[in-house]
Scaffold this motif. Structure first.
Motif, PDB file in Angstrom:
ATOM      1  N   LYS A 136      -7.962   4.736 -12.530  1.00 25.41           N
ATOM      2  CA  LYS A 136      -6.346   4.972 -12.943  1.00 25.41           C
ATOM      3  C   LYS A 136      -5.640   3.961 -12.203  1.00 25.41           C
ATOM      4  N   ASP A 137      -6.988   4.051 -10.988  1.00 29.26           N
ATOM      5  CA  ASP A 137      -6.252   3.360  -9.468  1.00 29.26           C
ATOM      6  C   ASP A 137      -6.319   1.868  -9.728  1.00 29.26           C
ATOM      7  N   ILE A 138      -7.312   1.167 -10.547  1.00 26.02           N
ATOM      8  CA  ILE A 138      -7.395  -0.520 -10.585  1.00 26.02           C
ATOM      9  C   ILE A 138      -6.885  -0.676 -11.445  1.00 26.02           C
ATOM     10  N   ARG A 139      -6.255  -1.620 -10.780  1.00 26.91           N
ATOM     11  CA  ARG A 139      -5.809  -2.797 -11.457  1.00 26.91           C
ATOM     12  C   ARG A 139      -6.207  -3.307 -12.471  1.00 26.91           C
ATOM     13  N   CYS A 140      -5.891  -3.931 -13.946  1.00 27.84           N
ATOM     14  CA  CYS A 140      -6.546  -4.056 -14.750  1.00 27.84           C
ATOM     15  C   CYS A 140      -5.897  -6.520 -14.079  1.00 27.84           C
ATOM     16  N   VAL A 141      -6.975  -6.879 -14.192  1.00 27.66           N
ATOM     17  CA  VAL A 141      -7.195  -8.399 -13.539  1.00 27.66           C
ATOM     18  C   VAL A 141      -6.389  -9.316 -14.770  1.00 27.66           C
ATOM     19  N   VAL A 142      -5.969  -8.880 -16.221  1.00 33.48           N
ATOM     20  CA  VAL A 142      -5.634  -9.264 -16.627  1.00 33.48           C
ATOM     21  C   VAL A 142      -4.114  -8.935 -17.503  1.00 33.48           C
ATOM     22  N   CYS A 143      -3.900  -8.260 -17.240  1.00 33.53           N
ATOM     23  CA  CYS A 143      -1.978  -7.556 -17.574  1.00 33.53           C
ATOM     24  C   CYS A 143      -1.600  -6.961 -16.432  1.00 33.53           C
ATOM     25  N   GLN A 144      -1.998  -6.734 -15.234  1.00 29.70           N
ATOM     26  CA  GLN A 144      -2.003  -7.271 -13.350  1.00 29.70           C
ATOM     27  C   GLN A 144      -1.198  -5.794 -13.739  1.00 29.70           C
ATOM     28  N   ASN A 145      -0.006  -5.616 -13.994  1.00 28.50           N
ATOM     29  CA  ASN A 145       0.669  -3.942 -13.660  1.00 28.50           C
ATOM     30  C   ASN A 145      -0.237  -3.042 -14.384  1.00 28.50           C
ATOM     31  N   TYR A 155      -6.369  -6.941  -4.138  1.00 27.09           N
ATOM     32  CA  TYR A 155      -5.964  -7.265  -5.392  1.00 27.09           C
ATOM     33  C   TYR A 155      -5.768  -6.035  -6.788  1.00 27.09           C
ATOM     34  N   VAL A 156      -7.190  -5.432  -6.929  1.00 25.43           N
ATOM     35  CA  VAL A 156      -7.139  -4.364  -7.847  1.00 25.43           C
ATOM     36  C   VAL A 156      -7.203  -3.064  -7.802  1.00 25.43           C
ATOM     37  N   LEU A 157      -6.347  -2.648  -5.995  1.00 23.26           N
ATOM     38  CA  LEU A 157      -5.689  -1.551  -5.624  1.00 23.26           C
ATOM     39  C   LEU A 157      -4.849  -1.573  -5.918  1.00 23.26           C
ATOM     40  N   PHE A 158      -4.228  -0.242  -6.583  1.00 31.62           N
ATOM     41  CA  PHE A 158      -2.669  -0.360  -7.254  1.00 31.62           C
ATOM     42  C   PHE A 158      -2.425   0.316  -5.769  1.00 31.62           C
ATOM     43  N   LYS A 159      -3.473   0.859  -4.573  1.00 29.86           N
ATOM     44  CA  LYS A 159      -2.997   1.585  -3.881  1.00 29.86           C
ATOM     45  C   LYS A 159      -3.461   0.788  -2.821  1.00 29.86           C
ATOM     46  N   PRO A 160      -2.506  -0.676  -1.525  1.00 35.95           N
ATOM     47  CA  PRO A 160      -3.629  -1.096  -0.391  1.00 35.95           C
ATOM     48  C   PRO A 160      -4.087  -0.291  -0.019  1.00 35.95           C
ATOM     49  N   PRO A 161      -5.516  -0.743   1.514  1.00 33.40           N
ATOM     50  CA  PRO A 161      -5.664   0.113   1.723  1.00 33.40           C
ATOM     51  C   PRO A 161      -4.732  -0.193   3.746  1.00 33.40           C
ATOM     52  N   PHE A 162      -4.892   0.210   4.222  1.00 40.01           N
ATOM     53  CA  PHE A 162      -4.093  -0.094   5.034  1.00 40.01           C
ATOM     54  C   PHE A 162      -4.787  -0.412   6.785  1.00 40.01           C
ATOM     55  N   LYS A 163      -4.443  -1.990   6.649  1.00 44.70           N
ATOM     56  CA  LYS A 163      -4.822  -2.901   7.657  1.00 44.70           C
ATOM     57  C   LYS A 163      -4.414  -4.097   8.146  1.00 44.70           C
ATOM     58  N   PRO A 164      -4.784  -4.808   9.526  1.00 42.16           N
ATOM     59  CA  PRO A 164      -3.626  -5.357   9.914  1.00 42.16           C
ATOM     60  C   PRO A 164      -2.856  -6.554   8.939  1.00 42.16           C
ATOM     61  N   SER A 165      -3.466  -6.358   7.319  1.00 43.79           N
ATOM     62  CA  SER A 165      -3.167  -7.462   6.981  1.00 43.79           C
ATOM     63  C   SER A 165      -1.156  -6.708   5.901  1.00 43.79           C
ATOM     64  N   THR A 166      -1.733  -5.458   6.178  1.00 42.20           N
ATOM     65  CA  THR A 166      -1.166  -4.666   5.315  1.00 42.20           C
ATOM     66  C   THR A 166       0.548  -3.761   5.924  1.00 42.20           C
ATOM     67  N   TYR A 167       0.141  -3.838   7.248  1.00 41.63           N
ATOM     68  CA  TYR A 167       0.624  -3.375   7.855  1.00 41.63           C
ATOM     69  C   TYR A 167       2.276  -3.272   7.621  1.00 41.63           C
ATOM     70  N   ALA A 168       2.799  -4.734   7.495  1.00 41.72           N
ATOM     71  CA  ALA A 168       4.709  -5.076   7.528  1.00 41.72           C
ATOM     72  C   ALA A 168       4.459  -4.082   5.881  1.00 41.72           C
ATOM     73  N   LEU A 169       3.964  -3.230   5.019  1.00 43.23           N
ATOM     74  CA  LEU A 169       3.934  -3.355   3.706  1.00 43.23           C
ATOM     75  C   LEU A 169       3.542  -1.504   3.983  1.00 43.23           C
ATOM     76  N   TRP A 170       3.060  -1.257   5.407  1.00 44.94           N
ATOM     77  CA  TRP A 170       2.771  -0.376   5.294  1.00 44.94           C
ATOM     78  C   TRP A 170       4.187   0.355   6.044  1.00 44.94           C
ATOM     79  N   LEU A 171       4.564  -0.116   7.101  1.00 43.46           N
ATOM     80  CA  LEU A 171       5.393   0.256   8.194  1.00 43.46           C
ATOM     81  C   LEU A 171       6.917   0.025   8.389  1.00 43.46           C
TER      82      LEU A 171
END
Lengths: 184, 159
Positions: free
Chosen positions: B39-48, B90-106
């Motif tokens: 449920k949490d893995i994105r289909c790489v063809v249909c994307q959403n 990209y395949v995760l619907f919930k991106p992990p919390f790490k330096p490159s995603t700080y902006a996204l989460w914070l």
């Protein structure tokens, strides 16, 4: 304080404008999926040849060939692959790179007939009937192409058929850069 | 009757999933974990669409791969990592919390903070203005004096 507030609308316009410049840039493809393989060694896989086709199979070890090679994932049931076939054949001859193939989720007899009809530009073809090696490469469909440098590192990836001038130029540029790096 | 049919169809729609009978594992616990991961893995063809509800060929392959890894004894996180190694965050619907995603989460919290500061400043300004409108002791005395003088004038006029 008052003076800062006067500049606020300008700042807002700049931020929104910058977002538009980035978002509406025709070069940006919002559907592009970043590949994690770039600058990494090729994934581990070992594929047997297609039955009845007289080129050897393909495994990870074959990709550290000492010169750049193009790995093309194709299938006989894939219509864009048919369009791409001629372009890849010509590019491989013109640019002088070895072309390797991964035959994705295809029946050996169909692949054989397809190659007999269109010609076989591939020096090696691995038959990936189950599609498992395709997952190792992180592909989302066919065709996809990967440029591998002489040491077996993935340099460039292209999703979709390499048929447009732009795609061909992209490949030529990546190839030239790889050769230049190997020479220096 | 029509309403009943509609209700039934809506209930059935919720059950719709692309998981086909031949994919389902014999072990219900493992199958439940596989469904939860899919449920949490994105289909790489249909994307959403998650692979759990996607009919794309690659989605099916990924569902089978997840089940294969689970049967082999991987933990849920190991299965997710296996997919991230091949397809990226990209395949995760919930991106992990790490330096490159700080902006996204914070960013939401930063914006909320900025908004609170702005609101606080605006409210304080307003209350300060209200304070300035109230009279201080000096004004109070002056008003009293003026009023007294006025009252005095008035009473003299009345005479």
């Amino acid at each position: 304080m008052q003076r800062i507030l006067v500049l606020l609308p300008i700042a807002v316009v700049l931020v929104i404008g910058g977002f538009f410049v980035w978002g509406l840039n025709p070069e940006r493809d919002p559907n592009a999926i970043p590949s994690v393989l770039i600058s990494k060694p090729v994934p581990v896989f070992d594929l047997a040849p297609i039955a009845g086709v007289d080129v050897p199979g393909l495994a990870s070890g074959d990709l550290a060939a000492g010169e750049p090679v193009l790995v093309n994932v194709f299938a006989s049931w894939c219509v864009p692959c048919r369009a791409e076939h001629k372009v890849l054949t010509r590019l491989a001859a013109q640019e002088g790179f070895p072309l390797f193939g991964i035959n994705y989720k295809d029946k050996p007899e169909d692949a054989k007939a397809w190659l007999e009809e269109l010609g076989n530009p591939y020096l090696r073809i691995g038959s990936d009937e189950s599609g498992r090696s395709g997952l190792e490469w992180g592909i989302s469909g066919v065709p996809e192409s990967f440029l591998i440098d002489g040491t077996g590192t993935v340099i460039w990836r292209y999703v979709g058929p390499i048929v447009t001038e732009q795609a061909q130029d992209d490949l030529r540029r990546a190839l030239a850069a790889t050769r230049e790096r190997a020479a220096s | 009757m029509r309403g009943l049919l509609a209700a039934l169809l809506i209930a059935l729609a919720g059950m719709a999933a692309a998981v086909e009978p031949d994919e389902i594992l014999d072990d219900p616990a493992l199958e439940a974990r596989a469904r939860e991961i899919s449920k949490d893995i994105r289909c790489v063809v249909c994307q959403n669409e998650p692979i759990d509800s996607s009919n794309a060929g690659v989605a099916r392959d990924l569902r089978l791969l997840i089940r294969e890894r689970l049967v082999a004894g991987d933990s849920d996180d190991e299965v997710r990592q296996y997919l991230v190694d091949r397809y990226g965050d990209y395949v995760l619907f919930k991106p992990p919390f790490k330096p490159s995603t700080y902006a996204l989460w914070l960013a939401p919290f930063v914006l909320l903070g900025l908004g609170s500061v702005a609101a606080g400043v605006a409210l304080r300004r307003r209350s300060m203005r209200a304070g300035a409108e109230a009279l201080n002791a000096e004004d109070e005395a002056r008003v009293a004096e003026l009023m007294a003088r006025y009252d005095g004038d008035q009473s003299r006029k009345d005479d």
